[in-house]
Design a protein around this motif. Structure first.
Motif, PDB file in Angstrom:
ATOM      1  N   GLN A 272       0.832  -1.195   0.000  1.00  0.00           N
ATOM      2  CA  GLN A 272       0.000   0.000   0.000  1.00  0.00           C
ATOM      3  C   GLN A 272       0.875   1.257   0.000  1.00  0.00           C
ATOM      4  O   GLN A 272       0.582   2.216  -0.713  1.00  0.00           O
ATOM      5  CB  GLN A 272      -0.925  -0.005   1.207  1.00  0.00           C
TER       6      GLN A 272
ATOM      7  N   THR B 115       2.302   1.674  -3.513  1.00  0.00           N
ATOM      8  CA  THR B 115       1.276   2.151  -4.439  1.00  0.00           C
ATOM      9  C   THR B 115       1.032   3.644  -4.260  1.00  0.00           C
ATOM     10  O   THR B 115       0.967   4.393  -5.239  1.00  0.00           O
ATOM     11  CB  THR B 115      -0.037   1.367  -4.222  1.00  0.00           C
ATOM     12  N   GLU B 116       0.899   4.074  -3.010  1.00  0.00           N
ATOM     13  CA  GLU B 116       0.702   5.504  -2.746  1.00  0.00           C
ATOM     14  C   GLU B 116       1.924   6.313  -3.176  1.00  0.00           C
ATOM     15  O   GLU B 116       1.793   7.416  -3.703  1.00  0.00           O
ATOM     16  CB  GLU B 116       0.419   5.720  -1.261  1.00  0.00           C
TER      17      GLU B 116
ATOM     18  N   LYS C 111       4.064   5.592  -5.586  1.00  0.00           N
ATOM     19  CA  LYS C 111       4.089   5.694  -7.051  1.00  0.00           C
ATOM     20  C   LYS C 111       3.104   6.745  -7.546  1.00  0.00           C
ATOM     21  O   LYS C 111       3.394   7.478  -8.498  1.00  0.00           O
ATOM     22  CB  LYS C 111       3.786   4.333  -7.681  1.00  0.00           C
ATOM     23  N   THR C 112       1.952   6.828  -6.900  1.00  0.00           N
ATOM     24  CA  THR C 112       0.964   7.852  -7.266  1.00  0.00           C
ATOM     25  C   THR C 112       1.532   9.243  -7.019  1.00  0.00           C
ATOM     26  O   THR C 112       1.400  10.143  -7.859  1.00  0.00           O
ATOM     27  CB  THR C 112      -0.329   7.650  -6.466  1.00  0.00           C
ATOM     28  N   GLN C 113       2.179   9.434  -5.878  1.00  0.00           N
ATOM     29  CA  GLN C 113       2.787  10.726  -5.573  1.00  0.00           C
ATOM     30  C   GLN C 113       3.918  11.046  -6.551  1.00  0.00           C
ATOM     31  O   GLN C 113       4.073  12.198  -6.977  1.00  0.00           O
ATOM     32  CB  GLN C 113       3.326  10.734  -4.130  1.00  0.00           C
TER      33      GLN C 113
ATOM     34  N   ARG D  80       4.209  10.001  -9.695  1.00  0.00           N
ATOM     35  CA  ARG D  80       3.619  10.376 -10.997  1.00  0.00           C
ATOM     36  C   ARG D  80       3.029  11.782 -10.963  1.00  0.00           C
ATOM     37  O   ARG D  80       2.984  12.466 -11.980  1.00  0.00           O
ATOM     38  CB  ARG D  80       2.542   9.363 -11.404  1.00  0.00           C
ATOM     39  N   SER D  81       2.585  12.212  -9.773  1.00  0.00           N
ATOM     40  CA  SER D  81       2.040  13.565  -9.617  1.00  0.00           C
ATOM     41  C   SER D  81       3.139  14.599  -9.376  1.00  0.00           C
ATOM     42  O   SER D  81       2.842  15.756  -9.088  1.00  0.00           O
ATOM     43  CB  SER D  81       1.046  13.605  -8.454  1.00  0.00           C
TER      44      SER D  81
ATOM     45  N   ALA E 194       6.575  11.271  -2.213  1.00  0.00           N
ATOM     46  CA  ALA E 194       6.880   9.936  -2.740  1.00  0.00           C
ATOM     47  C   ALA E 194       8.061   9.338  -1.995  1.00  0.00           C
ATOM     48  O   ALA E 194       8.037   8.161  -1.606  1.00  0.00           O
ATOM     49  CB  ALA E 194       7.167  10.012  -4.237  1.00  0.00           C
TER      50      ALA E 194
END
Length: 183
Positions: free
Chosen positions: A64, A67-68, A70-72, A74-75, A81
């Motif tokens: 988890q 995943t979080e 990687k989202t940060q 990409r943003s 991140a």
């Protein structure tokens, strides 16, 4: 006689230690020890109300956190991140993907000293993967070490010749060599 005294002394010590423990059964079959009482205070002078203790913390898997993270990433929130990837490395120290993500995040905030440590750990865990060489090459590109970047991009290209990310980074490198800007 001395044996009796020693036994009595040991028993009394055991009773004293056991008396200091608090247990709490909430009816869910789990016995919790040393839960703070309603009126207890923390070392900072505030109450425990609203604070989570170990017994109420949900399980937080490293998956988890990755995943979080990687989202940060990409943003383009590289600091967030990096913090999440770091958390993932603490939850699962043998997660090579988390170490590689931490290294890439450190690159983006220009903490190359931390990135180098994370790349070394990722290499030990993942081995010579195209992702590793590609990320390391990009790290050298960010540092301005173009020969090292090229060397690593070519290693990644040998391992994954059809990877579009590696191909794009090789193009980026060649354009960096052609268009040198000095300030």
């Amino acid at each position: 006689m001395t044996r009796r005294k020693r036994l009595a002394f040991a028993t009394s010590l055991l009773l004293i230690f056991l008396a200091g423990c608090q247990t709490k059964d909430l009816g869910d079959g789990v016995v919790r020890t040393n839960e703070p009482a309603k009126g207890d205070y923390t070392a900072f002078g505030d109450t425990f109300d609203g604070l989570k203790t170990i017994s109420d913390v949900d399980y937080y898997a490293s998956d988890q956190a990755v995943t979080e993270a990687k989202t940060q990433f990409r943003s383009e929130n590289y600091g967030n991140a990096g913090a999440l990837f770091y958390k993932a490395t603490r939850l699962a120290p043998n997660d090579g993907v988390a170490w590689l993500g931490l290294a890439a995040s450190c690159d983006r905030i220009r903490r190359f000293d931390l990135a180098d440590m994370a790349y070394a750990r990722a290499h030990r865990l993942l081995g010579a993967t195209p992702e590793y060489y590609n990320n390391l090459g990009y790290s050298y590109l960010l540092r301005g070490k173009l020969q090292d970047a090229r060397s690593n991009f070519l290693k990644a290209y040998e391992l994954a010749p059809n990877d579009p990310t590696v191909a794009n980074n090789l193009k980026l490198l060649s354009s960096s060599v052609r268009n040198i800007e000095r300030s």
